[in-house]
Design an enzyme around this catalytic site. Structure first.
Site, PDB file in Angstrom:
ATOM      1  N   LYS A   1       0.816  -1.106  -0.067  1.00 56.82           N
ATOM      2  CA  LYS A   1      -0.013  -0.128   0.086  1.00 56.82           C
ATOM      3  C   LYS A   1       0.926   1.147  -0.006  1.00 56.82           C
ATOM      4  O   LYS A   1       0.540   2.279  -0.735  1.00 56.82           O
ATOM      5  CB  LYS A   1      -0.774  -0.150   1.105  1.00 56.82           C
ATOM      6  CG  LYS A   1      -2.031  -1.175   1.054  1.00 56.82           C
ATOM      7  CD  LYS A   1      -2.801  -1.134   2.554  1.00 56.82           C
ATOM      8  CE  LYS A   1      -3.789  -2.587   2.209  1.00 56.82           C
ATOM      9  NZ  LYS A   1      -4.479  -2.636   3.617  1.00 56.82           N
TER      10      LYS A   1
ATOM     11  N   GLN B   1      -3.789  -1.433  10.005  1.00 59.50           N
ATOM     12  CA  GLN B   1      -3.957  -2.753   9.293  1.00 59.50           C
ATOM     13  C   GLN B   1      -4.560  -3.798  10.210  1.00 59.50           C
ATOM     14  O   GLN B   1      -4.119  -3.801  11.235  1.00 59.50           O
ATOM     15  CB  GLN B   1      -2.440  -3.351   8.911  1.00 59.50           C
ATOM     16  CG  GLN B   1      -2.216  -4.368   8.073  1.00 59.50           C
ATOM     17  CD  GLN B   1      -2.926  -4.417   6.748  1.00 59.50           C
ATOM     18  OE1 GLN B   1      -3.044  -3.465   5.975  1.00 59.50           O
ATOM     19  NE2 GLN B   1      -3.440  -5.477   6.201  1.00 59.50           N
TER      20      GLN B   1
ATOM     21  N   ASP C   1     -10.633   3.292   4.719  1.00 61.04           N
ATOM     22  CA  ASP C   1     -10.869   1.757   4.295  1.00 61.04           C
ATOM     23  C   ASP C   1     -12.443   1.529   4.746  1.00 61.04           C
ATOM     24  O   ASP C   1     -13.049   0.674   4.275  1.00 61.04           O
ATOM     25  CB  ASP C   1     -10.146   1.025   5.525  1.00 61.04           C
ATOM     26  CG  ASP C   1      -9.133   0.310   5.153  1.00 61.04           C
ATOM     27  OD1 ASP C   1      -8.700  -0.052   4.060  1.00 61.04           O
ATOM     28  OD2 ASP C   1      -8.192  -0.080   5.982  1.00 61.04           O
TER      29      ASP C   1
END
Ligand code: NAD
Length: 292
Positions: A52, A96, A119
């Site tokens: 990412k 994460q 997200d």
């Protein structure tokens, strides 16, 4: 049979994003900045998060990787999130997952400022998604919508079967595809581990989204001719012929199903690469919202 090529499509999207970033720079405007927080040393999570960060750099974003030790307490992580929430330079950030067992994942996701939640996991953003209001659509379902759109797959009035009801893929996917939107207006059946006679349901599907995490679960005999297949599954299966000792296998028995399908995503190279591209897209969106 047409391959729904996520690798190529995601490269196209990243090139488009890079152009937009170059334009922002030209106009002396703020460029997107994504931060990623990772707790612990899980190998797969580190690989994902590094991919990412690298993708950010390639499109001209700024990126920050915040690595915290496995022993980080919930309070320390909440403090880190509070700092990112008020940092004016950061447009969006992700934590994460999975987190170590001693940290309450839901509490952490709730602490993220919904305007920086690229997200799309905060309940506020999930609620907006359910109401078809502007929000950050979580990257995997967003990537699937984009892939279907770019390959001109008609979803309106079609029978869509989603296999798997997770909060990050199956559930939002089923909500989105049933909504009144360009890639939507479908008649959606959400199936899961308690579904009975799944084959009878999948055989009637015009489009199947498989997101259950069981390698090669969907067989040729479970689908009808000309079905569109989106395979979300990624499972590492031991393979001594590979340098790293494993290969990635999807939830669809590709060889059998591709003989009947009109369109199908490969694994790897299908949904996976789209996910990172859409995280970048959400970060660009967050930056644009803050710029305006
Ligand atoms: P999950 O592991 O949280 O849940 C699995 C779901 O499958 C559950 O809802 C369960 O009810 C359902 N299920 C299990 N067995 C079933 C059966 N026999 N019949 C029907 N349904 C069944 O799901 P997840 O986190 O969405 O992950 C699913 C897969 O997608 C995994 O392989 C994961 O690695 C992959 N994934 C890929 C991406 C990507 O970017 N490509 C992103 C997220 C997840």
């Amino acid at each position: 049979m047409i391959l729904l090529d996520g690798k190529k499509t995601s490269a196209d999207i990243k090139a488009e994003i890079a152009l937009e970033v170059a334009e922002l720079k030209k106009q002396d405007k703020k460029t997107p900045h994504l931060a990623a927080v990772i707790v612990g040393n899980d190998g797969a999570s580190l690989t994902y998060v590094n991919a990412k960060v690298k993708a950010c750099e390639r499109v001209g974003f700024e990126s920050s990787l915040i690595r915290l030790s496995e022993e980080t307490t919930e309070e320390e992580l909440l403090n880190e999130i509070a700092i990112l929430n008020i940092d004016k330079d950061i447009d969006g950030f992700i934590v994460q997952l999975p987190l170590p067992d001693h940290i309450d994942e839901q509490k952490i996701l709730m602490a993220i400022d919904p305007d920086k939640d690229v997200d799309g996991f905060h309940p506020m953003n999930v609620g907006k998604l359910a109401l078809n209001l502007p929000t950050f659509i979580s990257a995997t379902p967003f990537g699937i919508l984009e892939l279907l759109e770019r390959y001109n797959i008609e979803t309106s009035g079609k029978n869509v079967v989603v296999i798997g009801r997770s909060h990050i893929v199956g559930s939002p996917m089923s909500i989105l595809l049933a909504q009144k939107r360009k890639i939507g207006n479908a008649t959606v059946t959400l199936t899961h581990s308690r579904t009975q006679n799944l084959s009878e349901i999948t055989k009637k599907a015009d489009i199947i989204i498989a997101a259950l995490g069981i390698p090669e679960f969907l067989k040729g005999e479970m689908v009808k001719d000309n079905v569109v297949i989106v395979d979300v599954g990624i499972t590492r299966v031991a393979d001594s012929s590979k340098k790293n000792g494993f290969r990635l296998v999807g939830d669809v028995a590709f060889n059998e199903v591709s003989e009947k399908a009109s369109h199908i995503t490969p694994v790897p190279g299908g949904v996976g690469p789209m996910t990172i591209a859409m995280l970048l897209k959400n970060t660009l969106l967050a930056c644009e919202r803050r710029n305006s």
